[in-house]
Design an enzyme around this catalytic site. Structure first.
Site, PDB file in Angstrom:
ATOM      1  N   GLY A  49      -7.360  15.928   6.340  1.00  0.00           N
ATOM      2  CA  GLY A  49      -7.863  14.622   5.921  1.00  0.00           C
ATOM      3  C   GLY A  49      -6.706  13.645   5.938  1.00  0.00           C
TER       4      GLY A  49
ATOM      5  CB  ALA B 117       3.559  13.410   4.816  1.00  0.00           C
TER       6      ALA B 117
ATOM      7  CG  PHE C 119      -5.540  13.547   2.146  1.00  0.00           C
ATOM      8  CD1 PHE C 119      -5.109  12.478   1.380  1.00  0.00           C
ATOM      9  CD2 PHE C 119      -4.694  14.044   3.132  1.00  0.00           C
ATOM     10  CE1 PHE C 119      -3.854  11.912   1.576  1.00  0.00           C
ATOM     11  CE2 PHE C 119      -3.440  13.487   3.355  1.00  0.00           C
ATOM     12  CZ  PHE C 119      -3.014  12.426   2.567  1.00  0.00           C
TER      13      PHE C 119
ATOM     14  CB  CYS D 198      -2.401   9.032   9.479  1.00  0.00           C
ATOM     15  SG  CYS D 198      -1.536   7.846   8.465  1.00  0.00           S
TER      16      CYS D 198
ATOM     17  N   GLY E  39       0.808  -1.215   0.000  1.00  0.00           N
ATOM     18  CA  GLY E  39       0.000   0.000   0.000  1.00  0.00           C
ATOM     19  C   GLY E  39       0.840   1.263   0.000  1.00  0.00           C
TER      20      GLY E  39
HETATM   21  C1  UDX Z   1       0.522  12.295   8.137  1.00  0.00           C
HETATM   22  C2  UDX Z   1       1.821  12.633   8.884  1.00  0.00           C
HETATM   23  O1  UDX Z   1       2.294  13.912   8.456  1.00  0.00           O
HETATM   24  C3  UDX Z   1       2.873  11.559   8.632  1.00  0.00           C
HETATM   25  O2  UDX Z   1       4.029  11.821   9.396  1.00  0.00           O
HETATM   26  C4  UDX Z   1       2.278  10.215   9.035  1.00  0.00           C
HETATM   27  O3  UDX Z   1       3.207   9.183   8.768  1.00  0.00           O
HETATM   28  C5  UDX Z   1       0.991   9.951   8.291  1.00  0.00           C
HETATM   29  O4  UDX Z   1       0.067  11.019   8.515  1.00  0.00           O
HETATM   30  P1  UDX Z   1      -0.331  12.536   5.611  1.00  0.00           P
HETATM   31  O5  UDX Z   1      -1.672  12.212   6.168  1.00  0.00           O
HETATM   32  O6  UDX Z   1       0.146  11.793   4.428  1.00  0.00           O
HETATM   33  O7  UDX Z   1       0.801  12.331   6.740  1.00  0.00           O
HETATM   34  O8  UDX Z   1      -0.297  14.081   5.203  1.00  0.00           O
HETATM   35  P2  UDX Z   1      -0.029  15.460   5.981  1.00  0.00           P
HETATM   36  O9  UDX Z   1       0.928  16.240   5.172  1.00  0.00           O
HETATM   37  O10 UDX Z   1       0.302  15.259   7.394  1.00  0.00           O
HETATM   38  O11 UDX Z   1      -1.430  16.189   5.859  1.00  0.00           O
HETATM   39  C6  UDX Z   1      -2.603  15.727   6.538  1.00  0.00           C
HETATM   40  C7  UDX Z   1      -3.741  16.700   6.342  1.00  0.00           C
HETATM   41  O12 UDX Z   1      -3.500  17.901   7.046  1.00  0.00           O
HETATM   42  C8  UDX Z   1      -3.966  17.100   4.883  1.00  0.00           C
HETATM   43  O13 UDX Z   1      -5.357  17.127   4.613  1.00  0.00           O
HETATM   44  C9  UDX Z   1      -3.356  18.482   4.799  1.00  0.00           C
HETATM   45  O14 UDX Z   1      -3.930  19.265   3.785  1.00  0.00           O
HETATM   46  C10 UDX Z   1      -3.687  19.019   6.187  1.00  0.00           C
HETATM   47  N1  UDX Z   1      -2.788  20.093   6.622  1.00  0.00           N
HETATM   48  C11 UDX Z   1      -1.454  19.855   6.781  1.00  0.00           C
HETATM   49  C12 UDX Z   1      -3.320  21.345   6.927  1.00  0.00           C
HETATM   50  O15 UDX Z   1      -4.512  21.557   6.804  1.00  0.00           O
HETATM   51  N2  UDX Z   1      -2.474  22.329   7.353  1.00  0.00           N
HETATM   52  C13 UDX Z   1      -1.135  22.125   7.530  1.00  0.00           C
HETATM   53  O16 UDX Z   1      -0.444  23.071   7.947  1.00  0.00           O
HETATM   54  C14 UDX Z   1      -0.611  20.848   7.212  1.00  0.00           C
HETATM   55  P1  ADP Z   2      -1.399   1.910   4.174  1.00  0.00           P
HETATM   56  O1  ADP Z   2      -1.872   3.295   3.828  1.00  0.00           O
HETATM   57  O2  ADP Z   2      -1.258   1.688   5.654  1.00  0.00           O
HETATM   58  O3  ADP Z   2      -0.202   1.462   3.423  1.00  0.00           O
HETATM   59  P2  ADP Z   2      -3.130   0.466   2.361  1.00  0.00           P
HETATM   60  O4  ADP Z   2      -4.597   0.165   2.554  1.00  0.00           O
HETATM   61  O5  ADP Z   2      -2.705   1.407   1.290  1.00  0.00           O
HETATM   62  O6  ADP Z   2      -2.604   0.932   3.791  1.00  0.00           O
HETATM   63  O7  ADP Z   2      -2.335  -0.898   2.107  1.00  0.00           O
HETATM   64  C1  ADP Z   2      -2.458  -2.047   2.860  1.00  0.00           C
HETATM   65  C2  ADP Z   2      -2.341  -3.251   1.919  1.00  0.00           C
HETATM   66  O8  ADP Z   2      -2.234  -4.435   2.711  1.00  0.00           O
HETATM   67  C3  ADP Z   2      -3.554  -3.458   1.000  1.00  0.00           C
HETATM   68  O9  ADP Z   2      -3.136  -3.425  -0.356  1.00  0.00           O
HETATM   69  C4  ADP Z   2      -4.091  -4.857   1.388  1.00  0.00           C
HETATM   70  O10 ADP Z   2      -4.553  -5.616   0.273  1.00  0.00           O
HETATM   71  C5  ADP Z   2      -2.850  -5.496   1.996  1.00  0.00           C
HETATM   72  N1  ADP Z   2      -3.131  -6.605   2.921  1.00  0.00           N
HETATM   73  C6  ADP Z   2      -3.992  -6.618   3.962  1.00  0.00           C
HETATM   74  N2  ADP Z   2      -3.949  -7.802   4.600  1.00  0.00           N
HETATM   75  C7  ADP Z   2      -3.024  -8.573   3.956  1.00  0.00           C
HETATM   76  C8  ADP Z   2      -2.505  -9.907   4.144  1.00  0.00           C
HETATM   77  N3  ADP Z   2      -2.919 -10.691   5.150  1.00  0.00           N
HETATM   78  N4  ADP Z   2      -1.576 -10.362   3.264  1.00  0.00           N
HETATM   79  C9  ADP Z   2      -1.144  -9.586   2.257  1.00  0.00           C
HETATM   80  N5  ADP Z   2      -1.580  -8.305   2.031  1.00  0.00           N
HETATM   81  C10 ADP Z   2      -2.503  -7.812   2.869  1.00  0.00           C
END
Ligand code: UDX
Ligand code: ADP
Length: 495
Positions: free
Chosen positions: A297, A188, A362, A300, A37
């Site tokens: 959004g 991120a 997002f 995480c 993923g």
């Molecule tokens: C986040 C963490 O940053 C990362 O360390 C963790 O591993 C996974 O979660 P991500 O969700 O990919 O990463 O993106 P991020 O850049 O954190 O943005 C999250 C959201 O916050 C987005 O919707 C972004 O637009 C928003 N954001 C971010 C704001 O609205 N304002 C900001 O100043 C920063």
């Molecule tokens: P992340 O954002 O945490 O990487 P994703 O949903 O993008 O999460 O990816 C997780 C992946 O793990 C998916 O592609 C899903 O098909 C895979 N997955 C879930 N369970 C198993 C499993 N038991 N064996 C192999 N792949 C798996």
């Protein structure tokens, strides 16, 4: 080192040495990553590129995802990812659905599967669903014929390592030894390759035993192929698991804090960008993650905070739970507040009006839509009987429908009456009464998009609601638009 749980088999029984990374350890020759993923794919592609001597197999149960990883069109859009994959694919980096074989051959296994929020049962809406982690763990136990280092890469609740250990120990062949590490990913989306190449830190949590420290050193060696040693930090496994939730909660809290202030700015005539700039210059606070927006959004933040809320409640800490819950509530309020502003400005009615929504991801530079604020906005405009025209440069059409309909055919029929998907910003704006900027894509900036052309094709008065504060107000209002920018009010401003 504190004993955390007297019944736990992961309790501390050795003092953590200063120089863990230099301890004698097994060299990793073969890595398996379960889950191809957003986390597993980019992370292991970077590991493979930096360690040409290590055989890296990324496996997934999803055949079409694996086919995409093996094709020219990767399943996720991420700047620099295609080039990184191209460096090693079919040399020392392989994508396959043969999970068992990859487990069998690996010295070290990353568990990188999805951990969504539970939809039913106890803790629904808050707790993480560990079903995928458990299934992957059971498969490791069943297949492994030799010792393995099992690494939690997915973000999991604090103390999941203990469950992994119990499952492995209860189901494995005799004589096979497992070491469990926590190695949370901090990348991120949109900057994944940069974040992986130049991490602020690599965190490895291990059991406080000699074997645990040695496993830690094995994984650290993999990272030290490109990460400076002083950025690789080690700690006990519970601290490591909690640190990931804590980092995401603190980041999201900053956004909710600045978004709370944006409401005050709009009501007073203060400018949230100016306030953020002034505040961020304080070196104790810092400038990052203070950009006010229509709401955070991504896969995480919401999930991890709710997880923290659940953890706090289960530890009988209701005040702590309420504190973190408010970060999510503020985010919901921000989306609601923005949607309400659009409605009020359009004279409190949207029926028979066309709203162009610029961006559905997002954030910019990703095609990911999970928890995107745009979803809530489009749903609320559709409920007001607006006709909504969406344009996003990277989000696939079927993904938009999936988010808006959750594969429910009754909802789909209703949504498709109100929502259309366009191929350009100009097309979406054609005949529209308002533009809503939901994602900060560079192509929506007034330096890249000709807003005079956009203005010409719209109904008048033509409104723009800039939910990302990316437009130059002077340029836009000179064209003739009525502009509302998040955190920049006109009410109360000294004219
Ligand atoms: C986040 C963490 O940053 C990362 O360390 C963790 O591993 C996974 O979660 P991500 O969700 O990919 O990463 O993106 P991020 O850049 O954190 O943005 C999250 C959201 O916050 C987005 O919707 C972004 O637009 C928003 N954001 C971010 C704001 O609205 N304002 C900001 O100043 C920063
Ligand atoms: P992340 O954002 O945490 O990487 P994703 O949903 O993008 O999460 O990816 C997780 C992946 O793990 C998916 O592609 C899903 O098909 C895979 N997955 C879930 N369970 C198993 C499993 N038991 N064996 C192999 N792949 C798996």
């Amino acid at each position: 080192m504190t004993r955390l749980d007297s019944t736990s088999s992961l309790i501390s029984n050795s003092t953590r040495p200063e120089d863990i990374l230099n301890l004698p350890h097994r060299k990793v020759n073969s890595i398996c990553c379960i889950g191809a993923g957003y986390v597993g794919g980019p992370t292991c592609a970077v590991i493979a590129a930096a360690n040409p001597h290590i055989n890296v197999q990324i496996v997934d149960v999803n055949q079409s995802r694996i086919d995409a990883w093996n094709s020219d069109v990767l399943p996720i859009y991420e700047p620099g990812l295609a080039e990184t994959v191209a460096k090693s694919r079919n040399r020392n980096l392989f994508f396959s659905t043969n999970v068992s074989q990859a487990i069998e051959e690996a010295d070290l296994i990353f568990v990188s599967v999805n951990t969504p929020t539970k939809k039913s049962g106890m803790g629904r809406g808050f707790a993480a669903d560990l079903g995928y982690v458990e299934a992957a763990t059971r498969q490791i136990a069943k297949i492994a014929k030799s010792d393995k280092i099992v690494v939690e890469k997915s973000t999991v609740p604090c103390r999941t390592a203990q469950s992994i250990r119990l499952i492995l120990e209860a189901n494995s062949r005799s004589g096979v030894h497992f070491d469990i590490l926590s190695n949370p990913e901090f990348l991120a989306e949109g900057t994944a390759i940069q974040d992986l190449m130049h991490p602020d830190r690599v965190l490895i949590g291990s059991q406080d035993t000699v074997a645990g420290f040695s496993a830690c050193a094995s994984l650290a060696e993999v990272y030290s192929a490109w990460v400076p040693r002083d950025k690789i930090i080690t700690m006990n496994v519970w601290s490591s698991e909690l640190s990931k939730l804590a980092a995401n909660a603190m980041l999201a809290q900053r956004i909710s804090s600045i978004n709370a202030l944006s409401a005050i700015c709009e009501a007073t005539g203060a400018d949230v960008d100016e306030v953020a700039h002034a505040v961020g210059l304080d070196s104790r606070i810092g400038p990052k993650f203070l950009k006010s927006s229509v709401g955070f959004g991504g896969s995480c933040f919401r999930k991890d905070i709710l997880n923290l809320v659940y953890l706090s409640e289960s530890l009988n800490l209701p005040e702590v739970a309420a504190y973190w819950r408010q970060v999510v509530e503020m985010n919901e309020y921000q989306k609601f507040r923005f949607a309400r502003k659009v409605l009020h400005s359009l004279f409190d009615t949207m029926s028979n009006k066309r709203i162009a929504v610029f961006g559905f991801a997002f954030k910019k530079d990703t095609g990911d839509t999970r928890e995107s604020a745009a979803i809530t906005l489009v749903q609320s405009f559709a409920e007001e009987m607006a006709s909504v025209a969406i344009y996003d440069p990277k989000v696939e059409e079927r993904q938009v429908w999936l988010e808006l309909t959750s594969n429910d055919t009754d909802i789909e029929a209703k949504v498709k009456e109100r929502v259309t998907i366009c191929n350009s910003a100009l097309e979406a704006a054609g005949g529209a009464d308002a533009i809503v900027i939901a994602t900060e894509w560079d192509e929506f900036k007034d330096t890249n998009l000709n807003y005079a052309d956009v203005y010409r094709v719209m109904n008048k008065p033509a409104f723009i609601f800039d939910g990302r504060s990316i437009l130059n107000a002077g340029v836009i209002t000179d064209i003739g638009f009525k502009l509302h920018t998040i955190g920049k009010g006109t009410e109360g401003r000294f004219e």
